[in-house]
Scaffold this motif. Structure first.
Motif, PDB file in Angstrom:
ATOM      1  N   MET A   1       0.829  -1.199   0.000  1.00 38.99           N
ATOM      2  CA  MET A   1       0.000   0.000   0.000  1.00 38.99           C
ATOM      3  C   MET A   1       0.871   1.260   0.000  1.00 38.99           C
ATOM      4  O   MET A   1       0.604   2.227  -0.669  1.00 38.99           O
ATOM      5  CB  MET A   1      -0.890  -0.038   1.224  1.00 38.99           C
ATOM      6  N   TYR A   2       1.924   1.215   0.787  1.00 45.05           N
ATOM      7  CA  TYR A   2       2.812   2.365   0.837  1.00 45.05           C
ATOM      8  C   TYR A   2       3.733   2.376  -0.354  1.00 45.05           C
ATOM      9  O   TYR A   2       4.069   1.356  -0.892  1.00 45.05           O
ATOM     10  CB  TYR A   2       3.680   2.311   2.108  1.00 45.05           C
ATOM     11  N   ARG A   3       4.125   3.570  -0.709  1.00 43.25           N
ATOM     12  CA  ARG A   3       5.132   3.660  -1.749  1.00 43.25           C
ATOM     13  C   ARG A   3       6.403   2.963  -1.280  1.00 43.25           C
ATOM     14  O   ARG A   3       7.044   2.257  -2.013  1.00 43.25           O
ATOM     15  CB  ARG A   3       5.408   5.129  -2.075  1.00 43.25           C
ATOM     16  N   PHE A   4       6.754   3.160  -0.039  1.00 46.33           N
ATOM     17  CA  PHE A   4       7.885   2.468   0.560  1.00 46.33           C
ATOM     18  C   PHE A   4       7.388   1.709   1.766  1.00 46.33           C
ATOM     19  O   PHE A   4       6.563   2.225   2.506  1.00 46.33           O
ATOM     20  CB  PHE A   4       8.946   3.463   1.044  1.00 46.33           C
TER      21      PHE A   4
ATOM     22  N   GLY B   1       0.472  10.292  -8.405  1.00 38.66           N
ATOM     23  CA  GLY B   1      -0.215   9.383  -9.326  1.00 38.66           C
ATOM     24  C   GLY B   1      -0.137   7.936  -8.844  1.00 38.66           C
ATOM     25  O   GLY B   1      -1.089   7.166  -8.966  1.00 38.66           O
ATOM     26  N   HIS B   2       1.004   7.581  -8.270  1.00 35.17           N
ATOM     27  CA  HIS B   2       1.209   6.232  -7.730  1.00 35.17           C
ATOM     28  C   HIS B   2       0.171   5.941  -6.644  1.00 35.17           C
ATOM     29  O   HIS B   2      -0.509   4.914  -6.682  1.00 35.17           O
ATOM     30  CB  HIS B   2       2.635   6.141  -7.177  1.00 35.17           C
ATOM     31  N   GLU B   3       0.045   6.856  -5.680  1.00 33.05           N
ATOM     32  CA  GLU B   3      -0.908   6.621  -4.580  1.00 33.05           C
ATOM     33  C   GLU B   3      -2.340   6.585  -5.112  1.00 33.05           C
ATOM     34  O   GLU B   3      -3.155   5.763  -4.676  1.00 33.05           O
ATOM     35  CB  GLU B   3      -0.762   7.684  -3.487  1.00 33.05           C
ATOM     36  N   LEU B   4      -2.625   7.455  -6.039  1.00 34.10           N
ATOM     37  CA  LEU B   4      -3.975   7.493  -6.621  1.00 34.10           C
ATOM     38  C   LEU B   4      -4.287   6.173  -7.345  1.00 34.10           C
ATOM     39  O   LEU B   4      -5.390   5.626  -7.237  1.00 34.10           O
ATOM     40  CB  LEU B   4      -4.032   8.674  -7.597  1.00 34.10           C
TER      41      LEU B   4
ATOM     42  N   GLY C   1       0.593  -4.866  -7.114  1.00 37.06           N
ATOM     43  CA  GLY C   1      -0.082  -3.591  -6.842  1.00 37.06           C
ATOM     44  C   GLY C   1       0.869  -2.415  -6.975  1.00 37.06           C
ATOM     45  O   GLY C   1       0.522  -1.366  -7.529  1.00 37.06           O
ATOM     46  N   GLU C   2       2.094  -2.574  -6.468  1.00 36.87           N
ATOM     47  CA  GLU C   2       3.061  -1.482  -6.525  1.00 36.87           C
ATOM     48  C   GLU C   2       3.531  -1.244  -7.963  1.00 36.87           C
ATOM     49  O   GLU C   2       3.717  -0.099  -8.375  1.00 36.87           O
ATOM     50  CB  GLU C   2       4.261  -1.794  -5.622  1.00 36.87           C
ATOM     51  N   ASP C   3       3.734  -2.341  -8.707  1.00 36.73           N
ATOM     52  CA  ASP C   3       4.195  -2.190 -10.093  1.00 36.73           C
ATOM     53  C   ASP C   3       3.117  -1.510 -10.945  1.00 36.73           C
ATOM     54  O   ASP C   3       3.416  -0.657 -11.782  1.00 36.73           O
ATOM     55  CB  ASP C   3       4.573  -3.563 -10.672  1.00 36.73           C
TER      56      ASP C   3
ATOM     57  N   PRO D   1       6.625  -5.604  -0.814  1.00 43.19           N
ATOM     58  CA  PRO D   1       5.720  -5.559  -1.964  1.00 43.19           C
ATOM     59  C   PRO D   1       6.200  -4.616  -3.066  1.00 43.19           C
ATOM     60  O   PRO D   1       5.549  -4.504  -4.099  1.00 43.19           O
ATOM     61  CB  PRO D   1       4.405  -5.061  -1.356  1.00 43.19           C
ATOM     62  N   HIS D   2       7.331  -3.933  -2.849  1.00 39.94           N
ATOM     63  CA  HIS D   2       7.874  -3.054  -3.889  1.00 39.94           C
ATOM     64  C   HIS D   2       9.012  -3.759  -4.622  1.00 39.94           C
ATOM     65  O   HIS D   2       9.803  -4.468  -4.020  1.00 39.94           O
ATOM     66  CB  HIS D   2       8.442  -1.772  -3.281  1.00 39.94           C
ATOM     67  N   SER D   3       9.123  -3.511  -5.916  1.00 43.26           N
ATOM     68  CA  SER D   3      10.264  -4.009  -6.679  1.00 43.26           C
ATOM     69  C   SER D   3      11.491  -3.156  -6.347  1.00 43.26           C
ATOM     70  O   SER D   3      11.347  -2.033  -5.875  1.00 43.26           O
ATOM     71  CB  SER D   3       9.965  -3.909  -8.177  1.00 43.26           C
TER      72      SER D   3
END
Ligand SMILES: [Zn+2]
Length: 684
Positions: free
Chosen positions: A1-4, A522-525, A583-585, A645-647
């Protein structure tokens, strides 16, 4: 969910920064060092933008920024977070002086910081602060005592490591209601897979973990042989808990985590555990509505409590209590904790200095009182207005995108637009600051302060049950260098800490700012419409508002991203688990597409000139890439490959570029080059 992912760094004993650190961090900051939003020194002009755009944009940064000895990795975000911490250090050091004219909230955090920094006092107490908790465990006469003891220990530690987690959250079916959540927990290692994988590396990590657990028992005073035996017991119990827990990928589907039941059904799930005794001790007796996120876990837990002797359960509780408290005890505990969780697991050579651990702890426990001081000094109202404007432009771009999508039916489109219009934008800091005045802080009782702040937070959470939802609440503190979308609140949140150079740079032209901060917004949106977020509606309810055909279309497009990222290697033999990072990608790609659209609208009536030898289009993409520059230790890469969950930063840049034809045009890349693609993926 978080960017980081939030950095849950293990707290440790003091040490000076090494002379070889890129930037000595031995003094507080009174002003922020400036790094431009597009940094030419961070680039590697010898690299080909069309072959490896990450190296092209970040190669200079990567060579010039070795990982500091007290960090598992180093990145543009991490560096800014450390700058924020040094700035907060200066604030706290001044508030800790008794002579100053401070208000009650400032005195609270000043005293807390002073007590935390008083290492001699902490050292003198050794393991003594644990005594009453160990006595509570030791005093259990039968398993019937477990519910009340567990309740008390969970409240005081605020840890999810004691068999399970019990807290408050929004009802998935009715987001206006806050109900009790009982969730899986009880593990010492970062994820259930650490217990179940049988590759050589995982087997070795488990053996090292078991040795660490034995070392902690020895620190509690157990003779060597029983310390070893006890560690074996702990591993056996945690293995059973891990086997009964869902994987991180399974947990990405909110449907897997929604099992609402009344008190009778909860009791039937674990017949051997007296929930009414547990709830009474927590001060919330009489509850009749629960979400049990993983019912099978609780069934297994009931079996486990039956199968193990009272002595075994006590052993497990002793370990978890010592583990949760270790960072706040004397050097023996702090070092042991650091050596396994930071050094062995993540490859960190040195313990972070004490000031840093104390700043982080104030941020974690009394974060809004500290955040208020940060905002007053480091966040201008003008910046809030500018960020809000950019956010509205990106939402406008999303509306345009939704209206133009060829694959979505009008029914689903209408609901998607309703969801978009329902999103609340939260920027900088909360409108209403949390009141910590009931937390008692003493300058001579560091451990007691930690426990009282934990109790405050545990009770604050539980007190929400059955009350109307507070929509103003934030999940991150203002100095945090991060951002998030919350599916149930349907809001996007950008703390003040993330809206600073080099991420958002008021001195720069629009292009890099839209690429960087615009990309983040835009990422969070886009998270509102990723594989997880799309399952919630405009009001934050878990409700399927998609037609079957539209859902199929979405899954088909998302699969393109999943297949692409599955090709990338994180470290050694470990590839990206692209069902975990899906989701993050999706959010990275969708976010930059939206930022591009918003930026195009922004410059529609002007033609910005080239700068530093780059066209505005090139500056947009370099600005985007430069948020992600990073160096990560190989051991930490392994942890991230299994749990994040982030690449990795490299693919968060290159993976997006080859799906954006605008990029190939900006740098004149040929379709047969690595940064271009014949048929790009496009979800949003
Ligand atoms: Zn994200």
């Amino acid at each position: 969910m978080y960017r980081f992912a939030l950095l849950l760094l293990v707290c440790t004993v003091p040490c000076a920064a090494r002379a070889s650190d890129p930037e000595p961090v031995s003094a507080p900051l009174s002003a922020f060092p400036y790094t431009p939003g597009l940094d030419l020194h961070a680039m590697d002009p010898s690299a080909d933008a069309c072959v490896d755009f990450y190296q092209y944009s970040c190669g200079g940064w990567i060579s010039n920024n070795p990982i500091p000895a007290d960090q598992a990795g180093w990145s543009v975000y991490g560096k800014l977070q450390t700058d924020n911490q040094r700035f907060l250090w200066g604030i706290l050091a001044s508030l800790a002086q008794r002579s100053g004219q401070h208000n009650a909230s400032q005195r609270l955090i000043g005293d807390y910081f002073a007590a935390c920094m008083d290492e001699a006092a902490v050292e003198k107490r050794g393991a003594a602060p644990l005594r009453s908790y160990l006595a509570l465990i030791d005093g259990m006469h039968s398993k019937r005592d477990l519910p009340a003891v567990l309740s008390e220990l969970q409240l005081a530690s605020g840890s999810d490591g004691l068999f399970f987690d019990f807290t408050a959250d929004q009802d998935f079916a009715d987001a206006t209601q806050v109900i009790a959540f009982a969730a899986a927990g009880g593990l010492g290692l970062p994820d259930r897979d650490y217990y179940t994988r049988d590759d050589a590396k995982s087997v070795a990590v488990r053996a090292q973990y078991q040795a660490h657990v034995a070392r902690m028992f020895a620190l509690l005073g157990d003779p060597p042989a029983s310390a070893r035996r006890n560690a074996e017991t702990v591993l056996g119990i945690e293995l059973a808990l891990a086997q009964a827990s869902l994987t991180l990928v399974e947990r990405r589907d909110p449907q897997n985590l929604f099992h609402k039941m009344d008190a009778q059904a909860l009791q039937a799930l674990t017949p051997g555990f007296d929930w009414s005794a547990y709830l009474r001790r927590a001060g919330i007796g009489g509850l009749d509505r629960f979400n049990v996120t993983e019912p099978k876990f609780f069934q297994a837990l009931d079996q486990l409590w039956r199968d193990h002797s009272l002595a075994d359960l006590k052993t497990y509780l002793r370990w978890q209590v010592a583990h949760a408290a270790a960072p706040y005890l004397s050097a023996g505990f702090v070092n042991a904790n650091f050596e396994f969780f930071s050094n062995t697991l993540r490859g960190v050579p040195e313990l972070p200095p004490r000031w840093k651990r104390c700043v982080r702890l104030v941020d974690r426990q009394l974060g809004e009182a500290l955040g208020r001081e940060f905002v007053q000094r480091a966040f201008s109202p003008d910046l809030k207005i500018k960020t809000l404007r950019m956010t509205q432009q990106i939402e406008q771009a999303m509306q345009q995108d939704l209206e133009q999508l060829s694959w979505m039916s009008s029914d689903t489109r209408r609901q998607a637009l309703e969801k978009l219009h329902g999103i609340t934008n939260k920027i900088g800091y909360p409108d209403k600051w949390r009141d910590y005045s009931s937390v008692r802080v003493r300058r001579d009782d560091f451990f007691g302060n930690v426990v009282r702040a934990s109790l405050f937070e545990s009770r604050r959470q539980l007190a929400k049950i059955g009350k109307p939802l507070d929509r103003d609440e934030w999940q991150m503190t203002p100095p945090t260098v991060n951002a998030y979308y919350d599916s149930q609140m349907n809001d996007i949140n950008f703390p003040a800490g993330v809206l600073q150079p080099p991420l958002y740079d008021p001195a720069m032209d629009d292009a890099p700012n839209y690429g960087n901060t615009g990309g983040t917004i835009g990422h969070e949106l886009t998270h509102a419409f990723d594989d997880e977020g799309r399952q919630f509606d405009a009001r934050g309810n878990l409700r399927d508002w998609w037609t079957d055909t539209d859902a199929e279309q979405f899954n088909h497009r998302a699969q393109c991203v999943v297949d692409q990222y599955a090709q990338y290697t994180v470290v050694d033999d470990l590839r990206i688990n692209s069902k975990l990072t899906e989701g993050e990608d999706i959010a990275d790609l969708g976010g930059l597409v939206l930022a591009w659209m918003a930026w195009q609208a922004q410059i529609a009536n002007s033609s910005p000139p080239p700068r530093d030898g780059f066209t505005p289009e090139q500056r947009f993409f370099i600005g985007y890439a430069q948020w992600a520059c990073e160096n990560i230790r190989p051991d930490e890469q392994r942890v991230q490959a299994l749990t994040d969950p982030h690449s990795p930063g490299k693919y968060r840049v290159n993976g997006v570029m080859l799906n954006m034809p605008q990029f190939a045009r900006a740098f004149s890349c040929r379709v047969d080059q690595p940064m271009a693609k014949q048929t790009p993926c496009r979800v949003w």
